[in-house]
Write a protein that holds these residues in place. Structure first.
Motif, mmCIF file in Angstrom:
data_model
loop_
_atom_site.group_PDB
_atom_site.id
_atom_site.type_symbol
_atom_site.label_atom_id
_atom_site.label_comp_id
_atom_site.label_asym_id
_atom_site.label_seq_id
_atom_site.Cartn_x
_atom_site.Cartn_y
_atom_site.Cartn_z
ATOM 1 N N ALA A 77 0.845 -1.194 0.000
ATOM 2 C CA ALA A 77 0.000 0.000 0.000
ATOM 3 C C ALA A 77 0.874 1.236 0.000
ATOM 4 C CB ALA A 77 -0.909 0.011 1.224
ATOM 5 N N LYS A 78 0.337 2.284 -0.589
ATOM 6 C CA LYS A 78 1.077 3.537 -0.629
ATOM 7 C C LYS A 78 1.278 4.076 0.790
ATOM 8 C CE LYS A 78 0.027 5.481 -4.865
ATOM 9 N NZ LYS A 78 -1.114 6.028 -5.595
ATOM 10 N N GLN A 79 0.197 4.016 1.552
ATOM 11 C CA GLN A 79 0.282 4.529 2.917
ATOM 12 C C GLN A 79 0.910 3.482 3.829
ATOM 13 O OE1 GLN A 79 -3.830 5.555 2.145
ATOM 14 N NE2 GLN A 79 -3.654 6.769 4.025
ATOM 15 N N LYS A 80 1.959 3.915 4.506
ATOM 16 C CA LYS A 80 2.748 2.968 5.302
ATOM 17 C C LYS A 80 2.038 2.480 6.558
ATOM 18 C CE LYS A 80 6.764 3.813 2.917
ATOM 19 N NZ LYS A 80 6.181 3.468 1.619
ATOM 20 N N ASN A 81 0.985 3.191 6.948
ATOM 21 C CA ASN A 81 0.322 2.774 8.191
ATOM 22 C C ASN A 81 -0.740 1.691 7.967
ATOM 23 O OD1 ASN A 81 -1.313 4.542 6.793
ATOM 24 N ND2 ASN A 81 -2.287 5.328 8.651
ATOM 25 N N ILE A 82 -1.039 1.400 6.714
ATOM 26 C CA ILE A 82 -2.042 0.370 6.438
ATOM 27 C C ILE A 82 -1.492 -0.995 6.801
ATOM 28 C CG2 ILE A 82 -3.373 -0.779 4.619
ATOM 29 C CD1 ILE A 82 -3.700 1.906 3.289
ATOM 30 N N GLN B 103 -10.587 -0.638 -4.204
ATOM 31 C CA GLN B 103 -9.416 -1.127 -3.474
ATOM 32 C C GLN B 103 -9.107 -2.574 -3.810
ATOM 33 O OE1 GLN B 103 -10.064 -0.174 0.624
ATOM 34 N NE2 GLN B 103 -8.835 1.686 0.454
ATOM 35 N N THR C 114 4.679 -2.980 3.219
ATOM 36 C CA THR C 114 4.925 -1.541 3.290
ATOM 37 C C THR C 114 4.742 -0.994 4.704
ATOM 38 O OG1 THR C 114 2.704 -1.462 2.341
ATOM 39 C CG2 THR C 114 4.522 -0.830 0.917
ATOM 40 N N ASN C 115 4.234 -1.848 5.602
ATOM 41 C CA ASN C 115 4.115 -1.449 7.000
ATOM 42 C C ASN C 115 5.317 -2.061 7.729
ATOM 43 O OD1 ASN C 115 3.367 -2.185 9.871
ATOM 44 N ND2 ASN C 115 1.654 -0.862 9.345
#
Ligand SMILES: [Zn+2]
Length: 387
Positions: free
Chosen positions: A124-129, A144, A237-238
């Protein structure tokens, strides 16, 4: 301080010789009366480690998807083969090699697999996902889900002649996905059944965030002709999940979850079809050997236990030495030997457990444990809250 157990006495049980004979005899009769030719269904499961070779899959900050999916796939297969006598496991790859999407599906079809499980790691682009999700083949309007499928399908762009092999399909164009609308997933309900069991295991036994069972058009699922799922076992990505998925323990937890889901699915299906159950229920599940029983919170791996005793000398772990408790473990400690019981991923459950054994161990108290070592309780509680 816990109770000192210096009063634990060794007790030897003498079994008269005729009892031994009776036991041996009944063991013999039992094994003779459970014939190998009982109507046990033989299952074939194809385990597909996503990506490989020139195709690294999703990239994390220090690792590649292909290097995570392989050990998880191998461990899952190992658990299945070891514990389910009626299941044969086949792998689409056992080393770091590239395998075309189409060949993965064809391999499963050719071997008449009863189940197909494709193991992946999410991006995911967002690292917190964070969290896990398991897909079954289907068309979706959910953007999604489509994104995940597009990302996984992109692999085919690396294959030779992909336009001819995949009927002109362009994995990057949403319009291309219309072609799947002609397809009817005849295995939808079985695939969904397996997918939900996987998600339940992730959530309840491995403490993963549950993003649910979803539908999307994955080529590899589209081409298989049996109940099939594609599981995303976490986000590379997290950072926290990336570390977890790269750790041996994390891979072990995920593999155990997949194994259990398969085991429950197979037993349920065998029961429904009236097939005599293989002795799966009696075989030792990994939870008796691996610390998966009460998986602890996330990468932090903190568990809450009840310390019942400390001792200057090491005690043999057996119920007689611990007032009948069967789940006692020895903790690593610098000075004295410490013994604890119960293993929970939340503090309240450990407190409940302490109350239950108060009668036999009045001085017992709750502790936090990581890697069999005691941690300061407050630190553990704080960390647990943050997750
Ligand atoms: Zn993937």
């Amino acid at each position: 301080m816990g109770t000192d157990i210096n009063n634990g006495k060794l007790c030897t049980i003498h079994i008269p010789i005729y009892n031994t004979l009776i036991i041996l005899l009944s063991l013999f009769i039992l094994s003779a009366s459970s014939p190998a030719d009982a109507a046990v269904r033989n299952w074939v499961i194809v385990i597909d480690a996503g990506h490989g070779g020139r195709d690294p899959g999703a990239l994390g900050s220090f690792s590649k998807e292909k290097d995570i999916t392989l050990p998880i796939a191998l461990k899952t297969g190992e658990y299945i083969e070891k514990n389910l006598s009626n299941v044969k496991v086949l792998y689409t790859r056992k080393t770091d090699v590239a395998v075309d999407i189409r060949d993965r599906a064809e391999f499963a079809n050719k071997n008449k697999a009863d189940l197909f499980i494709s193991i992946h790691v999410n991006w995911a682009k967002q690292k917190n996902i964070r969290g896990t999700e398991t897909f079954v083949m289907g068309l979706t309007k959910d953007e999604q889900n489509l994104e995940v499928a597009m990302k996984e399908n992109e692999v085919i762009l690396r294959e030779d002649d992909y336009t001819t092999k995949y009927e002109g399909f362009d994995p990057k164009s949403p319009e291309s996905y219309i072609m799947f609308s002609v397809m009817q997933n005849v295995y939808l309900s079985q695939s969904t059944d397996l997918a939900s069991r996987i998600q339940t295991q992730y959530k309840e036994r491995v403490n993963r965030v549950d993003r649910g069972v979803k539908q999307a058009a994955f080529w590899v699922l589209f081409m298989t002709t049996m109940p099939s799922v594609l599981t995303e076992s976490g986000f590379i990505t997290n950072l926290e999940e990336e570390k977890f998925l790269n750790s041996e323990q994390g891979q072990d937890y995920i593999a155990s979850a997949l194994y259990r889901a398969c085991r429950d699915y197979i037993n349920e299906m065998d029961k429904k079809s009236g097939v005599e159950l293989a002795d799966n229920t009696s075989s030792p599940a990994p939870d008796t050997e691996k610390p998966v029983k009460q998986p602890v919170s996330d990468a932090v791996d903190i568990a809450f236990m009840v310390q019942i005793a400390t001792s200057g000398s090491q005690k043999e772990i057996k119920p007689e030495n611990f007032r009948g408790l069967k789940d006692v473990i020895e903790l690593k400690s610098d000075d004295r030997f410490k013994y604890a019981t119960g293993k929970f991923n939340n503090y309240t459950e450990a407190v409940e457990h302490r109350k239950k054994i108060e009668g036999i161990f009045p001085d017992a108290f709750v502790i936090a444990v990581r890697d069999n070592k005691i941690l300061p309780l407050q630190e553990a509680l704080d960390k647990n809250k943050r997750n």
